[in-house]
Design an enzyme around this catalytic site. Sequence first.
Site, PDB file in Angstrom:
ATOM      1  N   THR A 123      42.575  41.388  53.037  1.00 28.18           N
ATOM      2  CA  THR A 123      42.501  42.190  51.887  1.00 28.18           C
ATOM      3  C   THR A 123      43.435  43.605  52.280  1.00 28.18           C
ATOM      4  OG1 THR A 123      41.087  43.968  50.930  1.00 28.18           O
ATOM      5  CG2 THR A 123      40.396  42.936  53.073  1.00 28.18           C
ATOM      6  N   ASP A 124      43.940  44.430  50.939  1.00 27.44           N
ATOM      7  CA  ASP A 124      44.402  45.620  51.491  1.00 27.44           C
ATOM      8  C   ASP A 124      43.558  46.714  51.945  1.00 27.44           C
ATOM      9  OD1 ASP A 124      43.131  46.276  49.136  1.00 27.44           O
ATOM     10  OD2 ASP A 124      44.708  46.802  47.997  1.00 27.44           O
ATOM     11  N   GLU A 125      42.361  46.563  51.951  1.00 24.51           N
ATOM     12  CA  GLU A 125      41.244  47.595  52.306  1.00 24.51           C
ATOM     13  C   GLU A 125      41.495  47.644  53.730  1.00 24.51           C
ATOM     14  OE1 GLU A 125      37.605  47.692  50.626  1.00 24.51           O
ATOM     15  OE2 GLU A 125      38.145  47.162  48.721  1.00 24.51           O
ATOM     16  N   TYR A 148      32.603  46.809  55.307  1.00 24.44           N
ATOM     17  CA  TYR A 148      33.344  45.296  54.751  1.00 24.44           C
ATOM     18  C   TYR A 148      34.631  45.220  55.176  1.00 24.44           C
ATOM     19  CZ  TYR A 148      36.438  42.774  51.516  1.00 24.44           C
ATOM     20  OH  TYR A 148      37.346  42.009  51.323  1.00 24.44           O
ATOM     21  N   LYS A 152      36.733  42.876  57.919  1.00 25.22           N
ATOM     22  CA  LYS A 152      37.841  42.081  57.536  1.00 25.22           C
ATOM     23  C   LYS A 152      39.091  42.262  58.764  1.00 25.22           C
ATOM     24  CE  LYS A 152      38.607  39.534  54.646  1.00 25.22           C
ATOM     25  NZ  LYS A 152      38.341  38.121  54.286  1.00 25.22           N
TER      26      LYS A 152
HETATM   27  P1  NAD Z   1      33.179  36.149  46.503  1.00 27.15           P
HETATM   28  O1  NAD Z   1      32.049  37.011  46.996  1.00 27.15           O
HETATM   29  O2  NAD Z   1      33.246  35.907  45.099  1.00 27.15           O
HETATM   30  O3  NAD Z   1      33.083  34.891  47.144  1.00 27.15           O
HETATM   31  C1  NAD Z   1      32.658  34.528  48.578  1.00 27.15           C
HETATM   32  C2  NAD Z   1      32.212  32.957  48.549  1.00 27.15           C
HETATM   33  O4  NAD Z   1      32.089  32.750  50.132  1.00 27.15           O
HETATM   34  C3  NAD Z   1      31.015  32.704  47.987  1.00 27.15           C
HETATM   35  O5  NAD Z   1      31.225  31.212  47.494  1.00 27.15           O
HETATM   36  C4  NAD Z   1      30.185  32.558  49.252  1.00 27.15           C
HETATM   37  O6  NAD Z   1      28.981  31.383  48.879  1.00 27.15           O
HETATM   38  C5  NAD Z   1      30.937  32.217  50.251  1.00 27.15           C
HETATM   39  N1  NAD Z   1      30.226  32.470  51.600  1.00 27.15           N
HETATM   40  C6  NAD Z   1      29.817  33.632  52.005  1.00 27.15           C
HETATM   41  N2  NAD Z   1      29.314  33.597  53.274  1.00 27.15           N
HETATM   42  C7  NAD Z   1      29.690  32.362  53.720  1.00 27.15           C
HETATM   43  C8  NAD Z   1      29.367  31.739  54.902  1.00 27.15           C
HETATM   44  N3  NAD Z   1      28.829  32.270  56.099  1.00 27.15           N
HETATM   45  N4  NAD Z   1      29.790  30.440  55.091  1.00 27.15           N
HETATM   46  C9  NAD Z   1      30.517  29.702  54.180  1.00 27.15           C
HETATM   47  N5  NAD Z   1      30.609  30.423  52.760  1.00 27.15           N
HETATM   48  C10 NAD Z   1      30.236  31.603  52.619  1.00 27.15           C
HETATM   49  O7  NAD Z   1      34.549  36.730  46.997  1.00 27.15           O
HETATM   50  P2  NAD Z   1      36.128  36.582  46.410  1.00 27.15           P
HETATM   51  O8  NAD Z   1      36.174  37.889  45.759  1.00 27.15           O
HETATM   52  O9  NAD Z   1      36.296  35.379  46.025  1.00 27.15           O
HETATM   53  O10 NAD Z   1      36.768  36.951  47.631  1.00 27.15           O
HETATM   54  C11 NAD Z   1      37.158  35.872  48.481  1.00 27.15           C
HETATM   55  C12 NAD Z   1      37.989  36.176  49.711  1.00 27.15           C
HETATM   56  O11 NAD Z   1      38.978  36.946  49.244  1.00 27.15           O
HETATM   57  C13 NAD Z   1      37.216  37.156  50.750  1.00 27.15           C
HETATM   58  O12 NAD Z   1      37.557  36.669  52.005  1.00 27.15           O
HETATM   59  C14 NAD Z   1      37.835  38.739  50.372  1.00 27.15           C
HETATM   60  O13 NAD Z   1      37.541  39.353  51.514  1.00 27.15           O
HETATM   61  C15 NAD Z   1      39.304  38.321  50.126  1.00 27.15           C
HETATM   62  N6  NAD Z   1      39.933  39.218  49.164  1.00 27.15           N
HETATM   63  C16 NAD Z   1      39.177  39.341  47.585  1.00 27.15           C
HETATM   64  C17 NAD Z   1      39.636  40.430  47.044  1.00 27.15           C
HETATM   65  C18 NAD Z   1      39.085  40.591  45.702  1.00 27.15           C
HETATM   66  O14 NAD Z   1      39.590  41.544  44.923  1.00 27.15           O
HETATM   67  N7  NAD Z   1      37.971  39.995  45.140  1.00 27.15           N
HETATM   68  C19 NAD Z   1      41.083  40.846  47.194  1.00 27.15           C
HETATM   69  C20 NAD Z   1      41.492  40.672  48.538  1.00 27.15           C
HETATM   70  C21 NAD Z   1      41.197  39.741  49.207  1.00 27.15           C
HETATM   71  O1  DAU Z   2      41.173  45.680  47.459  1.00 28.86           O
HETATM   72  C1  DAU Z   2      40.783  44.577  47.620  1.00 28.86           C
HETATM   73  C2  DAU Z   2      39.302  44.378  47.590  1.00 28.86           C
HETATM   74  O2  DAU Z   2      38.964  44.887  46.246  1.00 28.86           O
HETATM   75  C3  DAU Z   2      38.532  43.195  48.113  1.00 28.86           C
HETATM   76  O3  DAU Z   2      38.814  43.119  49.357  1.00 28.86           O
HETATM   77  C4  DAU Z   2      37.239  43.534  48.034  1.00 28.86           C
HETATM   78  O4  DAU Z   2      36.531  42.095  48.291  1.00 28.86           O
HETATM   79  C5  DAU Z   2      36.770  43.716  46.301  1.00 28.86           C
HETATM   80  O5  DAU Z   2      35.265  43.555  46.134  1.00 28.86           O
HETATM   81  C6  DAU Z   2      37.580  44.822  45.945  1.00 28.86           C
HETATM   82  O6  DAU Z   2      36.969  46.041  46.467  1.00 28.86           O
HETATM   83  P1  DAU Z   2      36.847  47.422  45.736  1.00 28.86           P
HETATM   84  O7  DAU Z   2      35.751  48.225  46.381  1.00 28.86           O
HETATM   85  O8  DAU Z   2      38.024  48.060  45.375  1.00 28.86           O
HETATM   86  O9  DAU Z   2      36.185  46.782  44.304  1.00 28.86           O
HETATM   87  P2  DAU Z   2      35.087  47.153  43.538  1.00 28.86           P
HETATM   88  O10 DAU Z   2      35.254  46.342  42.092  1.00 28.86           O
HETATM   89  O11 DAU Z   2      33.783  47.183  44.107  1.00 28.86           O
HETATM   90  O12 DAU Z   2      35.300  48.780  43.148  1.00 28.86           O
HETATM   91  C7  DAU Z   2      36.676  48.990  42.476  1.00 28.86           C
HETATM   92  C8  DAU Z   2      36.687  50.445  42.041  1.00 28.86           C
HETATM   93  O13 DAU Z   2      35.787  50.894  41.043  1.00 28.86           O
HETATM   94  C9  DAU Z   2      36.288  51.151  43.447  1.00 28.86           C
HETATM   95  O14 DAU Z   2      36.993  52.395  43.447  1.00 28.86           O
HETATM   96  C10 DAU Z   2      34.723  51.742  43.032  1.00 28.86           C
HETATM   97  C11 DAU Z   2      34.677  51.653  41.526  1.00 28.86           C
HETATM   98  N1  DAU Z   2      33.523  51.483  41.032  1.00 28.86           N
HETATM   99  C12 DAU Z   2      32.949  50.064  41.509  1.00 28.86           C
HETATM  100  C13 DAU Z   2      31.558  49.968  41.012  1.00 28.86           C
HETATM  101  C14 DAU Z   2      30.797  48.203  41.145  1.00 28.86           C
HETATM  102  C15 DAU Z   2      32.543  52.258  40.137  1.00 28.86           C
HETATM  103  O15 DAU Z   2      33.177  53.195  39.792  1.00 28.86           O
HETATM  104  N2  DAU Z   2      31.714  51.762  39.629  1.00 28.86           N
HETATM  105  C16 DAU Z   2      30.970  50.528  39.928  1.00 28.86           C
HETATM  106  O16 DAU Z   2      29.807  50.338  39.558  1.00 28.86           O
END
Ligand code: NAD
Ligand code: DAU
Length: 341
Positions: A123-125, A148, A152
């Site tokens: 992730t970019d985080e 988190y 990562k």
């Molecule tokens: P998500 O929370 O929707 O899905 C996570 C999945 O992992 C779920 O199916 C969960 O059951 C499984 N899981 C959790 N713990 C586990 C374990 N111990 N063993 C096996 N499976 C397990 O997450 P997502 O948003 O689909 O993100 C997927 C990946 O992409 C993550 O690694 C996250 O850090 C990365 N990522 C997400 C975003 C985003 O915006 N959502 C952006 C950049 C990177």
């Molecule tokens: O940048 C990549 C990341 O993006 C991934 O690594 C993470 O897995 C994914 O959850 C996401 O993280 P963020 O923290 O950026 O996403 P989130 O949707 O939780 O929040 C997006 C923005 O919105 C953040 O600035 C917080 C704000 N927010 C979020 C929620 C849930 C609100 O203002 N209100 C809310 O209720």
Amino acid sequence: MTQKLLVTGGAGFIGANFIRLALQEGRAVVNLDALTYAGNLENLEDVAKHPDYTFIKGDIAEREVVTQAMEGADAVVNFAAESHVDRSIDNPDIFLRTNVMGTQVLLDEARHRKLGRFLQVSTDEVYGSLGETGKFREDSALAPNSPYSASKTGADLLVRAYHKTYGLATLTTRCSNNYGPLQFPEKLIPLMVTNAVEGKELPVYGDGKNVRDWIHVEDHCRALLLVLDKGRDGEIYNIGGAAEWQNIDLVRAIIRIVGASEEQIRFVKDRPGHDRRYAIDSSKIEDELGFQRTYDFETGLAQTVAWYREHQTWWEQVKSGAYRDYYAKMYGERPDAGGDL
Ligand code: NAD
Ligand code: DAU
């Protein structure tokens, strides 16, 4: 010969979208997923009987099931993670176990097998927070601010170490915020869309001026397949959406598409350690591997809102049960944010 992928966390948002695409492209997939609150096999109902798809329920931090799942795999794509920043603030332990220890178990099994490719979906985080200008590059300093993102980052550094020390053929991608079908409604876009549809409050953290860069999940998945096929061993590739939005502007755009009311917006207490701005420089993956996005954000957002409208049963089920308790804990203590979804 058909490429066989071990995909971890494939029952989650990005993993499920990725598996569908990989199968469409003629690859075979073993999906190892622990089915936590975020894992939902309904996300893969349409491919459950595909001849090249196998599901194994299991935890990536448990060696035995990882050994079984990696049998015969040509490559690993590691999505499995605890992924929600707010949850990591409440309970960091599970983030370290899954995101750090789990990744180490996968890496270790992969090294013993001398696996062809190990793709870590990061992730970019990991880069922390930006001011008003600038973008994250692959060589930007690592400066995670939440449990988190720290977990990562820990995983990314283990991936690096397994490449440098053991010569494992690793790849790391760092992507910006994903949106699209199947995203769990604790994340900003699906939370706001579903609450807007239901006429509920829209909780915006702090002043709402934090900036995120949004990419459609299908574009992210295409980029991952490209990196898997053409990326150079040991390299890191940033993946961005070139769509920077302040949260409050995004929430207003969703309100307009849904036809909800701005009176539903509620400014609530800020997230501790809330990163101010993310922006990604994607020139490496574009120049080296020829990556191009297919979605512009406005079109993708409108399609995503339409998907949530058409799949109300899916998100109503997701929003019931255990998630309800979590939500009440998160927002219930903010009296003006309401305790309900
Ligand atoms: P998500 O929370 O929707 O899905 C996570 C999945 O992992 C779920 O199916 C969960 O059951 C499984 N899981 C959790 N713990 C586990 C374990 N111990 N063993 C096996 N499976 C397990 O997450 P997502 O948003 O689909 O993100 C997927 C990946 O992409 C993550 O690694 C996250 O850090 C990365 N990522 C997400 C975003 C985003 O915006 N959502 C952006 C950049 C990177
Ligand atoms: O940048 C990549 C990341 O993006 C991934 O690594 C993470 O897995 C994914 O959850 C996401 O993280 P963020 O923290 O950026 O996403 P989130 O949707 O939780 O929040 C997006 C923005 O919105 C953040 O600035 C917080 C704000 N927010 C979020 C929620 C849930 C609100 O203002 N209100 C809310 O209720």
